[in-house]
Design a protein around this motif. Structure first.
Motif, PDB file in Angstrom:
ATOM      1  N   PRO A  85       0.813  -1.223   0.000  1.00 22.45           N
ATOM      2  CA  PRO A  85       0.000   0.000   0.000  1.00 22.45           C
ATOM      3  C   PRO A  85       0.847   1.274   0.000  1.00 22.45           C
ATOM      4  O   PRO A  85       0.552   2.216  -0.731  1.00 22.45           O
ATOM      5  CB  PRO A  85      -0.824  -0.124   1.286  1.00 22.45           C
ATOM      6  CG  PRO A  85      -0.854  -1.589   1.585  1.00 22.45           C
ATOM      7  CD  PRO A  85       0.488  -2.103   1.130  1.00 22.45           C
ATOM      8  N   GLU A  86       1.875   1.305   0.821  1.00 27.27           N
ATOM      9  CA  GLU A  86       2.754   2.476   0.912  1.00 27.27           C
ATOM     10  C   GLU A  86       3.793   2.191   1.984  1.00 27.27           C
ATOM     11  O   GLU A  86       3.709   1.199   2.706  1.00 27.27           O
ATOM     12  CB  GLU A  86       1.967   3.740   1.283  1.00 27.27           C
ATOM     13  CG  GLU A  86       1.291   3.628   2.643  1.00 27.27           C
ATOM     14  CD  GLU A  86       0.360   4.776   2.939  1.00 27.27           C
ATOM     15  OE1 GLU A  86       0.580   5.882   2.432  1.00 27.27           O
ATOM     16  OE2 GLU A  86      -0.603   4.556   3.689  1.00 27.27           O
ATOM     17  N   VAL A  87       4.778   3.055   2.089  1.00 31.43           N
ATOM     18  CA  VAL A  87       5.713   3.057   3.205  1.00 31.43           C
ATOM     19  C   VAL A  87       5.684   4.483   3.752  1.00 31.43           C
ATOM     20  O   VAL A  87       6.368   5.377   3.226  1.00 31.43           O
ATOM     21  CB  VAL A  87       7.139   2.643   2.772  1.00 31.43           C
ATOM     22  CG1 VAL A  87       8.072   2.653   3.976  1.00 31.43           C
ATOM     23  CG2 VAL A  87       7.119   1.261   2.134  1.00 31.43           C
ATOM     24  N   PHE A  88       4.884   4.708   4.769  1.00 32.76           N
ATOM     25  CA  PHE A  88       4.594   6.054   5.259  1.00 32.76           C
ATOM     26  C   PHE A  88       5.701   6.511   6.209  1.00 32.76           C
ATOM     27  O   PHE A  88       5.593   6.456   7.424  1.00 32.76           O
ATOM     28  CB  PHE A  88       3.229   6.066   5.943  1.00 32.76           C
ATOM     29  CG  PHE A  88       2.726   7.448   6.269  1.00 32.76           C
ATOM     30  CD1 PHE A  88       2.654   8.419   5.289  1.00 32.76           C
ATOM     31  CD2 PHE A  88       2.321   7.755   7.551  1.00 32.76           C
ATOM     32  CE1 PHE A  88       2.191   9.694   5.585  1.00 32.76           C
ATOM     33  CE2 PHE A  88       1.844   9.026   7.856  1.00 32.76           C
ATOM     34  CZ  PHE A  88       1.787  10.001   6.869  1.00 32.76           C
ATOM     35  N   LEU A  89       6.800   6.956   5.597  1.00 28.89           N
ATOM     36  CA  LEU A  89       7.958   7.458   6.324  1.00 28.89           C
ATOM     37  C   LEU A  89       8.310   8.840   5.802  1.00 28.89           C
ATOM     38  O   LEU A  89       7.904   9.225   4.697  1.00 28.89           O
ATOM     39  CB  LEU A  89       9.158   6.528   6.115  1.00 28.89           C
ATOM     40  CG  LEU A  89       9.072   5.111   6.683  1.00 28.89           C
ATOM     41  CD1 LEU A  89      10.220   4.277   6.135  1.00 28.89           C
ATOM     42  CD2 LEU A  89       9.110   5.136   8.198  1.00 28.89           C
ATOM     43  N   LEU A  90       9.101   9.584   6.577  1.00 32.86           N
ATOM     44  CA  LEU A  90       9.649  10.825   6.044  1.00 32.86           C
ATOM     45  C   LEU A  90      10.496  10.484   4.825  1.00 32.86           C
ATOM     46  O   LEU A  90      11.177   9.439   4.798  1.00 32.86           O
ATOM     47  CB  LEU A  90      10.500  11.528   7.094  1.00 32.86           C
ATOM     48  CG  LEU A  90       9.749  12.098   8.310  1.00 32.86           C
ATOM     49  CD1 LEU A  90      10.739  12.648   9.323  1.00 32.86           C
ATOM     50  CD2 LEU A  90       8.769  13.189   7.865  1.00 32.86           C
ATOM     51  N   PRO A  91      10.478  11.326   3.807  1.00 32.88           N
ATOM     52  CA  PRO A  91      11.212  10.992   2.571  1.00 32.88           C
ATOM     53  C   PRO A  91      12.679  10.642   2.791  1.00 32.88           C
ATOM     54  O   PRO A  91      13.225   9.791   2.089  1.00 32.88           O
ATOM     55  CB  PRO A  91      11.052  12.259   1.724  1.00 32.88           C
ATOM     56  CG  PRO A  91       9.750  12.841   2.175  1.00 32.88           C
ATOM     57  CD  PRO A  91       9.697  12.564   3.663  1.00 32.88           C
ATOM     58  N   ASP A  92      13.328  11.298   3.772  1.00 27.57           N
ATOM     59  CA  ASP A  92      14.757  11.023   3.969  1.00 27.57           C
ATOM     60  C   ASP A  92      15.004   9.974   5.050  1.00 27.57           C
ATOM     61  O   ASP A  92      16.145   9.751   5.456  1.00 27.57           O
ATOM     62  CB  ASP A  92      15.504  12.308   4.308  1.00 27.57           C
ATOM     63  CG  ASP A  92      14.966  12.989   5.569  1.00 27.57           C
ATOM     64  OD1 ASP A  92      13.933  12.520   6.101  1.00 27.57           O
ATOM     65  OD2 ASP A  92      15.560  13.989   6.006  1.00 27.57           O
ATOM     66  N   ALA A  93      13.962   9.305   5.538  1.00 25.86           N
ATOM     67  CA  ALA A  93      14.145   8.270   6.558  1.00 25.86           C
ATOM     68  C   ALA A  93      14.885   7.079   5.958  1.00 25.86           C
ATOM     69  O   ALA A  93      14.707   6.733   4.785  1.00 25.86           O
ATOM     70  CB  ALA A  93      12.790   7.833   7.112  1.00 25.86           C
ATOM     71  N   GLU A  94      15.706   6.451   6.755  1.00 19.89           N
ATOM     72  CA  GLU A  94      16.479   5.301   6.292  1.00 19.89           C
ATOM     73  C   GLU A  94      15.576   4.076   6.183  1.00 19.89           C
ATOM     74  O   GLU A  94      14.860   3.736   7.118  1.00 19.89           O
ATOM     75  CB  GLU A  94      17.630   5.012   7.267  1.00 19.89           C
ATOM     76  CG  GLU A  94      18.534   3.878   6.825  1.00 19.89           C
ATOM     77  CD  GLU A  94      19.142   4.136   5.465  1.00 19.89           C
ATOM     78  OE1 GLU A  94      18.738   3.464   4.494  1.00 19.89           O
ATOM     79  OE2 GLU A  94      20.011   5.034   5.365  1.00 19.89           O
TER      80      GLU A  94
END
Length: 349
Positions: free
Chosen positions: A91-100
């Motif tokens: 579905p998605e990976v809801f992380l901050l764009p720069d998260a590792e």
């Protein structure tokens, strides 16, 4: 009589639940897939159909988990115990764009690689392409993702051919890597997969039910579909079945009245009670629904379509269509024929 054991097996769709998934996308995908084959006859005919897909929500260990926004999810199975899927949806990976993300989902990444090697389609909405890339599936391939994650994806995986502006990208052997961009692109992704796994018409039905991509039109293009349900009145049902095949004939209301064996006033009153529409309104409804199909699936001139569904005056047809559908025939064709074309390409690509 056919043997139920001879029925074709349903395609299995696994939706991957991660803690970094929002409920709207996870359950939205599930609702769309489960509704295929079930919801259209429920809305149009008043009877539930049978789901055309086997859908399961899976997670790494199968235990209940809390996803984004604090929603609790109880998966159907772990990735180890799940039925082998024909399609896996991220579905998605809801992380901050720069998260590792490197090393964050080792079990899930390995499962994606193994399933793809066995021939499964791997599909991702929004930022889910990050996990596809982490699994090594996108190296040297075309891809897309949400605009907020494009730079990160390009920087971390320079071998990917990133298409920042494309809403849907298919790639790899057999086009078994599928990605959709923006925040609500999971709907486009679901439609594409439904067309590919089931058929084009099933995808179009779900597009109409969910008002996908045309919310500015309101519900008027679809709300009257329930009017075609068959009534519990056997006499009126016989008339409904007749007009479904003879809507283009002259004077269909008079013909239905004769078929019913009722006096005209009694027929009109009984038809209205059974369907909620006058006989003439019902005829218009059936004609306009057929006109929609022709606008979607043919290149016939609008004037020709008007004649095919029973209107000699194309101007009257256009005015009626605009009044009832809230779109002109040309506007309807531009929007829905385009969707049908995209899904047809997905079906045959």
């Amino acid at each position: 009589m056919s043997n139920p054991d001879d029925a074709p097996a349903l395609a299995t769709v696994a939706i991957l639940a991660l803690p970094e998934v929002t409920a709207s996308v996870l359950f939205g995908l599930s609702d769309m897939f489960v509704g295929v084959g079930r919801d259209w006859p429920l809305v149009v005919e008043g009877r539930p159909g049978t789901s055309s897909l086997h859908v399961q929500i899976v997670s790494a260990d199968g235990r209940p988990l809390t996803i984004a926004n604090g929603v609790q999810v109880v998966p159907d199975a772990s990735i180890a115990d799940a039925a082998p899927p024909q399609v896996i949806c991220i579905p998605e990976v809801f992380l901050l764009p720069d998260a590792e993300i490197r090393g964050r989902f080792p079990a899930e990444a390995a499962w994606l690689r193994e399933a793809h090697a066995r021939g499964a389609i791997i599909a991702a909405a929004c930022s889910g392409a990050l996990l596809m890339a982490e699994a090594g599936l996108l190296e040297g391939e075309d891809a897309t993702t949400h605009w907020a994650y494009c730079d990160v994806l390009a920087q971390r995986h320079p071998g990917i051919r990133l298409h920042r502006r494309r809403a849907l990208v298919t790639a790899g052997e057999g086009q078994r890597l599928v990605m959709a961009g923006g925040g609500t692109s999971w709907q486009d992704l679901a439609l594409y997969l439904i067309a590919r796994l089931v058929n084009l018409e099933a995808a179009m039905q779900m597009a109409r039910l969910y008002l996908i991509d045309w919310h500015e039109s309101g519900q008027q293009p679809f709300a009257r579909l329930s009017a075609s349900r068959q009534s519990d009145d056997a006499v009126i049902t016989r008339c409904q079945l007749w007009v479904a095949d003879h809507y283009g004939e002259p004077s269909p209301v008079a013909a239905m009245t004769r078929l019913s064996g009722l006096a005209e006033r009694s027929f009109v009153r009984r038809f209205q009670q059974a369907t909620g529409l006058s006989p003439l309104q019902y005829v218009h409804h059936v004609r306009l629904e057929e006109a929609k199909q022709l606008l979607e699936g043919s290149e016939d001139p609008i004037e020709a379509i008007a004649g095919q569904v029973g209107y000699e005056d194309a101007g009257y047809f256009a005015r009626l269509f605009k009044r009832e559908v809230n779109l002109t025939p040309a506007q309807y064709r531009r929007r829905f024929a385009g969707l049908r074309e995209v899904l047809q390409q997905g079906r045959t690509g």
